[in-house]
Design a protein around this motif. Structure first.
Motif, PDB file in Angstrom:
ATOM      1  N   ARG A 178      51.473  56.538  24.004  1.00  0.00           N
ATOM      2  CA  ARG A 178      51.890  55.665  22.915  1.00  0.00           C
ATOM      3  C   ARG A 178      50.787  54.694  22.498  1.00  0.00           C
ATOM      4  N   ASN A 180      48.279  53.536  24.258  1.00  0.00           N
ATOM      5  CA  ASN A 180      47.728  52.694  25.314  1.00  0.00           C
ATOM      6  C   ASN A 180      46.513  53.331  25.969  1.00  0.00           C
ATOM      7  N   GLY A 184      46.383  52.246  31.958  1.00  0.00           N
ATOM      8  CA  GLY A 184      47.713  51.703  32.213  1.00  0.00           C
ATOM      9  C   GLY A 184      48.670  52.636  32.910  1.00  0.00           C
ATOM     10  N   THR A 225      57.162  57.274  30.085  1.00  0.00           N
ATOM     11  CA  THR A 225      56.294  56.830  28.999  1.00  0.00           C
ATOM     12  C   THR A 225      56.582  55.403  28.557  1.00  0.00           C
ATOM     13  N   GLY A 226      57.339  54.639  29.334  1.00  0.00           N
ATOM     14  CA  GLY A 226      57.582  53.241  28.999  1.00  0.00           C
ATOM     15  C   GLY A 226      58.939  52.771  29.469  1.00  0.00           C
ATOM     16  N   SER A 237      51.701  51.624  30.667  1.00  0.00           N
ATOM     17  CA  SER A 237      51.901  52.655  29.649  1.00  0.00           C
ATOM     18  C   SER A 237      52.698  53.854  30.138  1.00  0.00           C
ATOM     19  N   HIS A 559      58.192  45.828  26.481  1.00  0.00           N
ATOM     20  CA  HIS A 559      58.571  47.125  25.929  1.00  0.00           C
ATOM     21  C   HIS A 559      59.985  47.055  25.353  1.00  0.00           C
ATOM     22  N   GLN A 581      55.811  47.836  21.472  1.00  0.00           N
ATOM     23  CA  GLN A 581      55.195  47.265  22.675  1.00  0.00           C
ATOM     24  C   GLN A 581      54.292  46.112  22.264  1.00  0.00           C
ATOM     25  N   ASN A 622      51.698  48.263  19.996  1.00  0.00           N
ATOM     26  CA  ASN A 622      51.900  49.681  19.733  1.00  0.00           C
ATOM     27  C   ASN A 622      53.327  49.860  19.235  1.00  0.00           C
ATOM     28  N   SER A 648      48.498  51.601  16.690  1.00  0.00           N
ATOM     29  CA  SER A 648      48.025  50.937  17.896  1.00  0.00           C
ATOM     30  C   SER A 648      46.899  49.983  17.507  1.00  0.00           C
TER      31      SER A 648
END
Length: 790
Positions: A178, A180, A184, A225-226, A237, A559, A581, A622, A648
């Protein structure tokens, strides 16, 4: 190289074809497994287990174990049911004659037992195994890592097929989640954090060229993924939550494999049939390193590597289950330029280097049931990695003597302890809490020779240790059959500079009907930078100071995710996740003219052009939407279409906002595959992948100013505005499997970037030739492997 791989594939095909002609009879195999409660993990006796194509069912014993024998090889579907629980269907189990199948099936207890006769659910193979994971999470199996074209049994490359996940270069398995930075991403093995388990990875990176993980070892695992559950810390991330499977506790089984990426052997079996203890190990050595002296592969750089993975499992009747697990590897790469300056050019530069790396992980876990519905899991581990490298050039004016340019030595070690308490209080309530303590030790030395001054100067210099403490608590509340609430709190303390973080996390899920749900999730997350960042130094500006970045705060992110999921046509999952994010406390260079932000860094070497100290005043964001439509493997075919539209951005020390390097803007993936059964004991598979996305971003170089300075000078305020042509790649893979009486042979042939499309990677300023050069990513790249299980 290509001729060698092609010849190996042809030879393997001839061998398999010869074996295939001799196979006419049918073969059978066994399916074994355990049925457990999804939330308490207690074994479930008296569950009924049946196979679609096999009329006779079995009942699990007092420990939840079952065995079904004499099942025809091929694809089978398992059904599990138990009074008071939702029944479950496990589809498309690939059964081969060379290896027994072992399954761990989790059943969810019903809130209303009166609904017993109505419920019969198909297992969602994509649902994360962690019961506290509600959004931005999915399960994956060893079969997934082998099925997707060009994944080469690598979890990192496999994950690049999922919505919101991109690559950071074709020759690296690190992932961009995403928008990042790959830095992360968290790796966990058997429930505890480990260093990046990859060969040839950069310091502080989360990936490498080749994974140390073997498909022979991986069990059911999760990828995030988050919006992580509260038990996950030290991640911004994404996260891989890996598990090794247990070895066969009843009989010995072996595997041999040879392919472009390594010669491999594994074995598993019982340590004690009476106590059901088992072992599993896998060893691999680089094929090209072994053959380089026979195939004229001396030109260029031949990677040498080896790795070993192991798991020992010791269940007991009263003291719980003990496990010992580990992974380790070594790698080396060397380039020795020919002593003839007439052969040096921009594609064959006068640069020699020699690099060696080592990584090791050893862990011990103990799971003990305090009551039938609560357990305590304790894990201790020791990890270490070491990297040494030297770069030099040849001086033709002095008999081609070597002139050193850089010298590097990085040593990391970590001692970790984790205690997790899980209690299924009732059908509606589950509570989990834990603490994690990590002692991180380091010894860094990286220096370069400053030719104008004639002295060696430090790039990174530091030695010491730091403690990193984490604690968490989380609670799952199933109000009824429609509403589920997850809440949690994660706390962390990094004592190198006394940084602290308190992170609330929550999600609410509403199920409209079975197979259709809406989920909202939000939470705070943090992680310290890699220890090398705190000890980076610019020699001229930090004379006498070895830790000018020591005061950096924890990097933090908030998030927010809104997810909608629906199952259509019984087994096609459609999912949309909108996310936002907000990243803050990001290390940026303390210079109003600088554009450096750690959000654009993939490892510590991204700091090489930083001239000032770093401060935690940067920001980033993001936001976007991930869409996917997926049909898990069923009826001999599957597909996954995933797409992402996103932005991003990052903010510099002066407050200016720019796109990040990873702001591709869009990404589309289509992977699909089909299997055929030409004969009773044979299986042919074809898999393909189409990837299209925006390119990684770059900053335009001011050529005239770069010539004057003798180093790259970027056009002011146009950072990461340069985009190459859209990234495009077509991958294809073939597999051929033959079952004999007690043996299964498999040939796999993958071709990455079959069209040889030239995708731009990055551009840089060549000081020697005073021009801007562009580097492309990998062209066509074939891999082949032959595997036999017996």
């Amino acid at each position: 190289m290509k001729k060698y791989l092609f010849g190996a594939a042809v030879s393997a095909c001839i061998l398999l074809g010869t074996v295939a002609k001799a196979q006419n009879s049918s073969f059978t195999q066994s399916i074994k497994g355990t049925v457990i409660d999804a939330e308490s993990k207690k074994p479930l006796p008296n569950a009924t287990v049946t196979i679609n194509s096999f009329s006779k069912g079995v009942i699990t014993d007092s420990l939840g174990n079952f065995t079904i024998i004499n099942i025809p090889v091929g694809r089978q579907t398992l059904h599990v049911s138990l009074m008071g629980y939702d029944s479950k269907e496990v589809p498309e189990i690939l059964l081969s004659s060379g290896k027994e199948a072992f399954l761990s099936v989790s059943l969810t207890e019903k809130i209303k037992v009166l609904d017993e006769v109505k419920v019969s659910t198909r297992r969602n193979k994509l649902k994360a195994t962690n019961e506290f994971a509600t959004v931005s999470a999915r399960a994956f199996s060893v079969e997934d890592t082998k099925r997707y074209a060009a994944s080469v049994s690598d979890p990192g490359r496999m994950a690049q097929n999922f919505a919101g996940v991109g690559n950071n270069g074709d020759m690296d398995n690190s992932i961009v989640v995403r928008g990042n930075s790959p830095k992360g991403v968290l790796w966990r093995l058997e429930g505890i954090e480990i260093p990046s388990p990859n060969h040839f990875g950069g310091l502080g990176s989360s990936g490498g060229a080749i994974s140390m993980l073997s498909s022979s070892m991986i069990g059911n695992s999760d990828f995030y993924t988050g919006a992580f559950p509260a038990e996950f810390g030290n991640a911004l991330s994404g996260a891989f939550d890996l598990n090794f499977r247990n070895g066969n506790k009843d009989k010995m089984e072996r595997m041999l494999s040879i392919g472009a990426l390594g010669i491999e052997a594994s074995a598993e079996g019982p340590l004690s049939k009476r106590h059901k203890a088992s072992y599993l190990f896998n060893y691999r050595y680089s094929t090209l390193a072994l053959l380089k002296n026979f195939l004229n592969l001396d030109e260029g750089v031949i990677p040498e590597y080896q790795d070993l993975s192991v798991k020992l499992n010791f269940p007991t009747r009263k003291a719980g289950t003990f496990s010992l697990f580990g992974i380790g590897g070594t790698n080396a790469a060397e380039r020795d330029i020919e002593k003839d300056k007439t052969k040096w050019n921009e594609d064959n530069e006068n640069v020699n280097y020699k690099a060696k790396g080592k990584l090791g992980v050893i862990g011990f876990s103990h799971q003990y049931f305090l009551t039938t519905d609560s357990y305590l899991k304790t894990i201790i581990s020791v990890t270490g990695d070491r990297y040494t490298a030297g770069v030099d050039t040849l001086n033709p004016a002095n008999e081609y003597s070597r002139v050193d340019i850089t010298r590097t030595k990085f040593i990391n070690s970590a001692y970790r302890a984790s205690i997790l308490y899980n209690n299924k209080v009732s059908t509606k309530h589950v509570f989990r809490a834990g603490i994690i303590a990590s002692r991180l030790a380091f010894n860094y030395s990286s220096e370069y020779f400053d030719e104008p001054d004639g002295v060696w100067k430090n790039f990174i210099k530091g030695k010491g240790n730091a403690m990193y403490y984490q604690a968490y608590a989380q609670w799952k509340w199933r109000l009824n059959n429609k509403w589920t609430v997850n809440t949690g709190l994660h706390a962390s303390l990094f004592d190198l500079n006394d940084s602290k973080s308190l992170e609330p996390r929550a999600s609410v899920a509403y199920q409209f009907k079975p197979g259709e749900s809406l989920t909202v999730s939000a939470g705070l997350h943090s992680k310290p930078e890699h220890l090398s960042t705190y000890y980076f130094k610019n020699t001229e500006l930090s004379a006498g100071i070895s830790d000018i970045n020591k005061s950096l705060d924890l990097v933090r992110a908030a998030h927010f995710v809104l997810a909608y999921e629906r199952i259509i046509f019984r087994n096609i999952r459609v999912k949309a996740e909108a996310y936002y994010q907000h990243l803050y406390k990001i290390p940026v260079e303390k210079d109003r003219e600088s554009y450096f932000s750690m959000l654009n860094a993939s490892d510590v070497y991204s700091l090489i052009n930083v001239d000032s100290s770093l401060v935690s005043r940067g920001k980033g964001k993001n936001y976007g939407i991930d869409l996917s439509m997926e049909k898990p493997f069923a009826n001999n075919w599957y597909f996954l279409f995933s797409s992402s539209l996103f932005r991003s951005t990052f903010t510099t020390y002066s407050g200016k906002e720019f796109n990040t390097r990873y702001a591709r803007d869009y990404q589309f993936n289509l992977v699909a595959g089909k299997e055929w059964k030409p004969k009773k004991n044979q299986l042919v598979g074809v898999n393909a992948k189409i990837l299209a996305s925006g390119s990684l971003r770059d900053s335009p170089i001011d050529l005239e100013k770069s010539k004057q300075k003798g180093d790259a000078v970027y056009v002011k305020d146009q950072y990461y505005t340069l985009k190459g042509s859209p990234y495009y790649r077509l991958d294809i893979g073939f597999s051929y499997k033959i079952n004999s009486k007690k043996t299964t042979q498999t040939l796999m042939f993958d071709i990455q970037n079959i069209t040889n499309h030239k995708n731009l990677f990055y551009s840089y300023y060549d000081r020697d030739r005073q021009k801007v050069r562009k580097m492309n990513q990998t062209g066509i790249f074939p891999t082949v492997s032959y595997r036999v299980e017996f």
